[in-house]
Design a protein around this motif. Structure first.
Motif, mmCIF file in Angstrom:
data_model
loop_
_atom_site.group_PDB
_atom_site.id
_atom_site.type_symbol
_atom_site.label_atom_id
_atom_site.label_comp_id
_atom_site.label_asym_id
_atom_site.label_seq_id
_atom_site.Cartn_x
_atom_site.Cartn_y
_atom_site.Cartn_z
ATOM 1 N N ASN A 1 -40.819 34.400 27.320
ATOM 2 C CA ASN A 1 -41.156 33.048 27.732
ATOM 3 C C ASN A 1 -41.640 32.273 26.557
ATOM 4 O O ASN A 1 -42.602 32.640 26.434
ATOM 5 N N GLU A 2 -41.222 31.456 25.835
ATOM 6 C CA GLU A 2 -41.606 30.910 24.653
ATOM 7 C C GLU A 2 -42.762 30.246 24.849
ATOM 8 O O GLU A 2 -43.942 30.304 23.897
ATOM 9 N N TYR A 3 -43.252 29.532 25.979
ATOM 10 C CA TYR A 3 -44.410 28.760 26.161
ATOM 11 C C TYR A 3 -45.683 29.668 26.315
ATOM 12 O O TYR A 3 -46.753 29.528 25.839
ATOM 13 N N ILE A 4 -45.470 30.762 26.911
ATOM 14 C CA ILE A 4 -46.217 31.555 27.114
ATOM 15 C C ILE A 4 -46.588 32.327 25.904
ATOM 16 O O ILE A 4 -47.743 32.885 25.415
ATOM 17 N N ASN A 5 -45.472 32.656 25.514
ATOM 18 C CA ASN A 5 -45.600 33.526 24.040
ATOM 19 C C ASN A 5 -46.159 32.808 22.928
ATOM 20 O O ASN A 5 -46.832 33.437 21.785
ATOM 21 N N ALA A 6 -46.161 31.419 23.004
ATOM 22 C CA ALA A 6 -47.003 30.496 22.164
ATOM 23 C C ALA A 6 -48.505 30.728 22.067
ATOM 24 O O ALA A 6 -49.100 30.986 21.263
ATOM 25 N N ILE A 7 -49.124 30.855 23.317
ATOM 26 C CA ILE A 7 -50.330 31.128 23.589
ATOM 27 C C ILE A 7 -50.657 32.676 23.236
ATOM 28 O O ILE A 7 -51.408 32.918 22.617
ATOM 29 N N PHE A 8 -49.739 33.582 23.541
ATOM 30 C CA PHE A 8 -49.884 35.026 23.367
ATOM 31 C C PHE A 8 -49.880 35.059 21.648
ATOM 32 O O PHE A 8 -50.984 35.700 21.085
ATOM 33 N N THR A 9 -49.306 34.257 20.790
ATOM 34 C CA THR A 9 -49.264 34.466 19.302
ATOM 35 C C THR A 9 -50.390 33.797 18.674
ATOM 36 O O THR A 9 -51.220 34.470 18.045
ATOM 37 N N SER A 10 -50.863 32.632 19.108
ATOM 38 C CA SER A 10 -51.746 31.891 18.144
ATOM 39 C C SER A 10 -52.838 31.208 19.291
ATOM 40 O O SER A 10 -53.706 30.256 18.741
ATOM 41 N N GLY A 11 -52.524 31.075 20.425
ATOM 42 C CA GLY A 11 -53.645 30.387 21.379
ATOM 43 C C GLY A 11 -52.767 29.035 22.130
ATOM 44 O O GLY A 11 -51.972 28.649 21.724
ATOM 45 N N ILE A 12 -53.784 28.412 22.824
ATOM 46 C CA ILE A 12 -53.324 27.383 23.426
ATOM 47 C C ILE A 12 -52.988 26.186 22.265
ATOM 48 O O ILE A 12 -52.055 25.269 22.496
ATOM 49 N N PHE A 13 -53.712 26.197 21.212
ATOM 50 C CA PHE A 13 -53.346 25.009 20.436
ATOM 51 C C PHE A 13 -51.982 25.230 19.811
ATOM 52 O O PHE A 13 -51.238 24.463 19.127
ATOM 53 N N GLU A 14 -51.424 26.556 19.789
ATOM 54 C CA GLU A 14 -50.162 26.631 19.345
ATOM 55 C C GLU A 14 -48.892 26.142 20.067
ATOM 56 O O GLU A 14 -48.086 25.711 19.986
ATOM 57 N N LEU A 15 -49.419 26.270 21.852
ATOM 58 C CA LEU A 15 -48.386 25.676 22.522
ATOM 59 C C LEU A 15 -48.457 24.209 22.636
ATOM 60 O O LEU A 15 -47.397 23.574 22.536
ATOM 61 N N LEU A 16 -49.619 23.611 22.278
ATOM 62 C CA LEU A 16 -49.725 22.166 22.155
ATOM 63 C C LEU A 16 -48.965 21.663 20.983
ATOM 64 O O LEU A 16 -48.102 20.681 20.914
ATOM 65 N N LEU A 17 -49.117 22.261 20.016
ATOM 66 C CA LEU A 17 -48.285 22.038 18.786
ATOM 67 C C LEU A 17 -47.001 22.036 18.711
ATOM 68 O O LEU A 17 -46.244 21.267 18.263
ATOM 69 N N LEU A 18 -46.611 23.198 19.561
ATOM 70 C CA LEU A 18 -44.963 23.448 19.817
ATOM 71 C C LEU A 18 -44.236 22.153 20.255
ATOM 72 O O LEU A 18 -43.566 21.757 20.155
ATOM 73 N N PHE A 19 -45.299 21.670 21.532
ATOM 74 C CA PHE A 19 -44.718 20.712 22.392
ATOM 75 C C PHE A 19 -44.454 19.397 21.507
ATOM 76 O O PHE A 19 -43.669 18.489 21.680
ATOM 77 N N PHE A 20 -45.415 19.037 20.400
ATOM 78 C CA PHE A 20 -45.469 18.065 19.670
ATOM 79 C C PHE A 20 -44.509 17.925 18.647
ATOM 80 O O PHE A 20 -43.951 17.005 18.252
ATOM 81 N N VAL A 21 -44.070 19.206 17.977
ATOM 82 C CA VAL A 21 -43.095 19.263 17.214
ATOM 83 C C VAL A 21 -41.691 18.920 17.939
ATOM 84 O O VAL A 21 -40.657 18.410 17.625
ATOM 85 N N LEU A 22 -41.473 19.589 19.203
ATOM 86 C CA LEU A 22 -40.448 19.254 20.080
ATOM 87 C C LEU A 22 -40.236 17.809 20.181
ATOM 88 O O LEU A 22 -39.169 17.217 20.186
ATOM 89 N N TRP A 23 -41.263 16.949 20.705
ATOM 90 C CA TRP A 23 -41.344 15.625 20.777
ATOM 91 C C TRP A 23 -41.049 14.662 19.748
ATOM 92 O O TRP A 23 -40.009 14.044 19.825
ATOM 93 N N GLN A 24 -41.243 15.123 18.537
ATOM 94 C CA GLN A 24 -41.030 14.402 17.300
ATOM 95 C C GLN A 24 -39.315 14.607 17.051
ATOM 96 O O GLN A 24 -38.746 13.501 16.753
#
Length: 451
Positions: A354-377
């Motif tokens: 799951n990419e969104y759980i994996n984002a946290i696994f990779t680099s923490g909660i800020f990685e997930l928030l940044l991922l959402f920001f990129v997609l929104w842009q």
């Protein structure tokens, strides 16, 4: 059939196709080169063990891309200041380095491992591919040419898949290499349900979802001769998705079609489209036995097996969330990029799937928030480009939005922007497409029509 022979045959087909059909194509030369490279999906060799450390042709492109950017430094300088590009760079490079160093200091992870080095190298490669794509700023004619070369190679790839599924020539190269073999042993579902060439089963579905949505959204931008190619791709690509048994790809494709339909259809037709897609999905889920009985080529019990495996995925998500709840430090920093050993220990799977759980696994909660920001842009920029455009351009950019949203949905069980393991093969191609379509947002199309 050894994967070396398959790779040579694939390379010959791709290179010959380029020189026979696409040397005079309107698309920028660098993008045509990268499309050809993306379709050379078979790994060249294994440098350690397992598919994660395979060398792909796309891995060798980084020096070429850097030279290209240096020669085109004026446009690149503008792109490097783009908020979207900066966000991508922080998402894939900067934040993982910071959290990886922190984890290395406290002793839970080492950022100096070979797996981490490969992971960062490939992420840098993906960022550079994206920047190159954006730097081209394609006009309408170039966009049409770019669509045509992708649709053509998509048909070629789908033919390879159908050959693998329906003939004695099995091309399950990914699975073969994964076991350290050079044969063509079928690992699951006997005749169906595996990938082919260098594509993992999940990547197969994701690849063809992108192509089908590209064919539909860009239909009015391609020349008359390629409209037949688009229809062949839509039909053959849908068949490959079904035969690969990629569940999430079907859901992603349905989501993308809904988005395109919202602009292409009017009034009651939209409602009918939603009802039909929902009914088919519900039938597939509630009555798998009926589906198997209707299509004789489907192995009995295989669809039910897919749903059972889906439950295994969900348990993996639950294990991941429970681990994060019990280890607050990992919510902030993750467990480290490419930390597959710990990830498997936690989930019982190769990562959370799951990419969104994996984002946290990779680099923490800020990685997930940044991922959402990129997609929104991405979505907002594509929407702004298409909103005040003519009908044809609006359909194209809604098709691009459909590609992004479909991949966001696929991210529930596959990777989207945070690529690793099997999906890296698709990652190079996806970042190329994203770069090209985001670059088109900056082009002036007001006086560049297609005859």
């Amino acid at each position: 059939m050894s994967f070396q022979i398959v790779f040579m045959a694939q390379a010959l087909v791709c290179i010959a196709s380029y020189f026979l059909f696409f040397r005079e194509n309107e698309a920028p030369r660098i993008l045509k080169l990268l499309v050809v490279v993306a379709y050379l999906t078979v790994p060249l060799t294994i440098i350690v063990t397992g598919i994660a450390s395979a060398i792909y042709v796309s891995d060798l492109m980084l020096p070429v891309l850097i030279i290209y950017l240096v020669k085109n430094n004026t446009e690149v300088s503008r792109i490097l200041n783009d908020k979207y590009v900066v966000s991508i760079f922080f998402l894939l490079i900067v934040l993982p380095i910071i959290t990886g160093l922190c984890l290395s200091i406290i002793g839970d992870y080492t950022i100096l491992s070979l797996d981490s080095a490969i992971w960062f190298y490939r992420n840098l490669n993906l960022v550079i591919v994206l920047i190159v794509g954006m730097s081209t700023k394609m006009d309408q004619k170039q966009t049409g040419g770019f669509l045509e070369i992708n649709l053509y190679f998509g048909v070629v790839l789908s033919i390879a898949g159908l050959v693998s599924y329906f003939t004695p020539f099995k091309l399950a190269i990914f699975e073969s290499i994964r076991l350290g073999q050079q044969g063509s042993e079928i690992l699951s579902y006997q005749e169906f349900g595996y990938g082919f060439l260098g594509l993992f089963r999940g990547s197969t579905g994701q690849w063809f979802v992108l192509l089908i949505l590209m064919a539909i959204g860009g239909y009015s931008f391609i020349s008359r001769g390629y409209k037949k190619v688009a229809w062949i791709l839509i039909l053959s690509g849908t068949g490959v998705i079904l035969l690969s048994y990629s569940r999430i790809a079907l859901i992603g494709l349905a989501t993308g079609l809904l988005i395109i339909g919202m602009i292409a259809l009017k009034g009651k037709r939209k409602i009918v489209m939603v009802i039909v897609i929902a009914a088919i999905a519900l039938w597939f889920y509630l009555e798998p036995q009926l589906v198997e009985n209707r299509y004789s080529f489907i192995e009995p019990g295989s669809i039910q097996t897919l749903f059972e495996q889906g439950e295994v995925r969900i348990r993996g998500w639950e294990e991941s969330i429970e681990y994060l709840e019990d280890n607050g430090q990992n919510v902030a920093l993750g467990i480290g990029p490419a930390n597959t050993e710990l990830s498997y220990k936690i989930t019982g799977l190769y990562g959370p799937h799951n990419e969104y759980i994996n984002a946290i696994f990779t680099s923490g909660i800020f990685e997930l928030l940044l991922l959402f920001f990129v997609l929104w842009q991405m979505i907002m920029r594509l929407y702004q480009k298409g909103r005040n455009s003519d009908k044809r351009t609006k359909q194209l950019f809604w098709g691009f939005i459909a590609i992004v949203v479909a991949n966001i949905v696929i991210g529930i069980t596959q990777a989207h922007l945070l690529h690793d393991y099997a999906t890296y093969t698709f990652g190079f191609y996806l970042f190329l497409i994203y770069g090209a379509i985001m670059g088109s947002c900056d082009s002036d199309w007001s006086s560049n029509g297609i005859e």
